[in-house]
Design a protein around this motif. Structure first.
Motif, mmCIF file in Angstrom:
data_model
loop_
_atom_site.group_PDB
_atom_site.id
_atom_site.type_symbol
_atom_site.label_atom_id
_atom_site.label_comp_id
_atom_site.label_asym_id
_atom_site.label_seq_id
_atom_site.Cartn_x
_atom_site.Cartn_y
_atom_site.Cartn_z
ATOM 1 N N GLY A 270 28.144 54.023 69.326
ATOM 2 C CA GLY A 270 27.176 54.459 70.318
ATOM 3 C C GLY A 270 25.801 53.845 70.130
ATOM 4 N N ALA A 271 25.501 53.372 68.921
ATOM 5 C CA ALA A 271 24.211 52.720 68.671
ATOM 6 C C ALA A 271 24.179 51.370 69.376
ATOM 7 N N ALA A 272 23.002 50.957 69.792
ATOM 8 C CA ALA A 272 22.867 49.674 70.477
ATOM 9 C C ALA A 272 23.046 48.511 69.505
ATOM 10 N N LEU B 184 23.379 52.669 62.646
ATOM 11 C CA LEU B 184 22.785 51.393 63.045
ATOM 12 C C LEU B 184 23.662 50.616 64.012
ATOM 13 N N GLY B 185 24.956 50.909 64.038
ATOM 14 C CA GLY B 185 25.871 50.159 64.902
ATOM 15 C C GLY B 185 26.885 49.406 64.088
ATOM 16 N N GLU B 186 26.932 48.078 64.249
ATOM 17 C CA GLU B 186 27.942 47.264 63.581
ATOM 18 C C GLU B 186 27.499 45.821 63.492
ATOM 19 N N VAL B 187 28.184 45.078 62.641
ATOM 20 C CA VAL B 187 28.070 43.634 62.570
ATOM 21 C C VAL B 187 29.460 43.106 62.860
ATOM 22 N N THR C 65 20.602 36.513 74.723
ATOM 23 C CA THR C 65 21.083 37.718 74.043
ATOM 24 C C THR C 65 20.999 38.887 75.018
ATOM 25 N N TYR C 66 21.828 39.882 74.767
ATOM 26 C CA TYR C 66 21.761 41.108 75.555
ATOM 27 C C TYR C 66 22.164 42.274 74.677
ATOM 28 N N ARG C 67 21.867 43.484 75.125
ATOM 29 C CA ARG C 67 22.183 44.689 74.367
ATOM 30 C C ARG C 67 23.302 45.460 75.047
ATOM 31 N N ARG C 68 24.101 46.126 74.198
ATOM 32 C CA ARG C 68 25.139 47.014 74.684
ATOM 33 C C ARG C 68 25.411 48.036 73.589
ATOM 34 N N PRO C 69 26.070 49.138 73.913
ATOM 35 C CA PRO C 69 26.400 50.115 72.870
ATOM 36 C C PRO C 69 27.539 49.606 71.983
ATOM 37 N N SER C 70 27.500 49.987 70.715
ATOM 38 C CA SER C 70 28.595 49.664 69.795
ATOM 39 C C SER C 70 29.632 50.774 69.871
ATOM 40 N N ALA C 71 30.676 50.658 69.070
ATOM 41 C CA ALA C 71 31.713 51.692 69.024
ATOM 42 C C ALA C 71 31.146 53.021 68.548
ATOM 43 N N LEU D 125 28.460 37.167 68.531
ATOM 44 C CA LEU D 125 28.033 37.815 67.303
ATOM 45 C C LEU D 125 27.326 39.100 67.700
ATOM 46 N N THR D 126 27.734 40.225 67.117
ATOM 47 C CA THR D 126 27.068 41.499 67.406
ATOM 48 C C THR D 126 26.353 41.966 66.150
ATOM 49 N N LEU D 127 25.099 42.349 66.328
ATOM 50 C CA LEU D 127 24.269 42.815 65.225
ATOM 51 C C LEU D 127 23.475 44.038 65.670
ATOM 52 N N PRO D 128 23.150 44.914 64.731
ATOM 53 C CA PRO D 128 22.374 46.098 65.101
ATOM 54 C C PRO D 128 20.999 45.716 65.654
#
Length: 165
Positions: A66-68, A157-160, A58-64, A21-24
């Motif tokens: 560019g936002a984390a 904000l990134g993506e969900v 959990t870990y962080r990475r850039p979204s498409a 699951l990816t969340l901003p």
């Protein structure tokens, strides 16, 4: 730029659906103080809701964009799932229903859901009410296939989304 996000992981031998699951990243820091508006809205840290389904930290990475984004690695055993309340917007929910991914999204996302997942949707989106019965939501059952991808972009904000775990 094409957003990334629901990539289906094939069900493991144990029948679990493995997804990330990816969340901003919504935590704001001001010196020694920090504030997370999502945590305030749902009443607890998101990890508390997802903890029993998590397969790792959990870990962080850039979204498409560019936002984390924060990535929550999950395994959804048959009959299990979770729902994240979104107040007046309803909820985002996901569960394993006999090997199908049961998704719940705010009603306004039902067209997006149909457009992104197309013929992978076995049933729905169907109108329903959030768990607290205060908002309209859409329910859908999805047969995941390797290589599927979908996300809901949130601009800066990134993506969900969900992606292979």
């Amino acid at each position: 730029m094409t957003p990334r996000s629901v990539v289906a992981a094939p069900a493991a031998d144990d029948g679990a659906i493995r997804v990330n699951l990816t969340l901003p990243v919504t935590r704001l820091g001001f010196g020694p103080f920090s504030f997370d508006p999502i945590e305030q809205m749902i009443g607890c840290p998101l990890v508390d809701i997802l903890e029993s389904l998590m397969t790792g930290p959990t870990y962080r990475r850039p979204s498409a964009t560019g936002a984390a984004v924060e990535v929550y690695p999950l395994a959804l055993p048959r009959g299990e799932g979770a729902s994240v309340p979104l107040g007046q917007w309803g909820e985002i929910g996901f569960a394993n229903r006999d090997g199908l991914l049961a998704l719940t999204v705010p009603w306004g996302m039902s067209g997006w859901l149909r457009g992104k997942l197309g013929d992978a949707i076995v049933r729905g989106p169907e109108a329903g009410l959030s768990l607290d019965a205060t908002a309209r939501v859409a329910h859908a059952l999805v047969r995941l296939r390797p290589g599927m991808a979908a996300s809901f972009p949130l601009g800066a904000l990134g993506e969900v989304g969900l992606e292979a775990g």
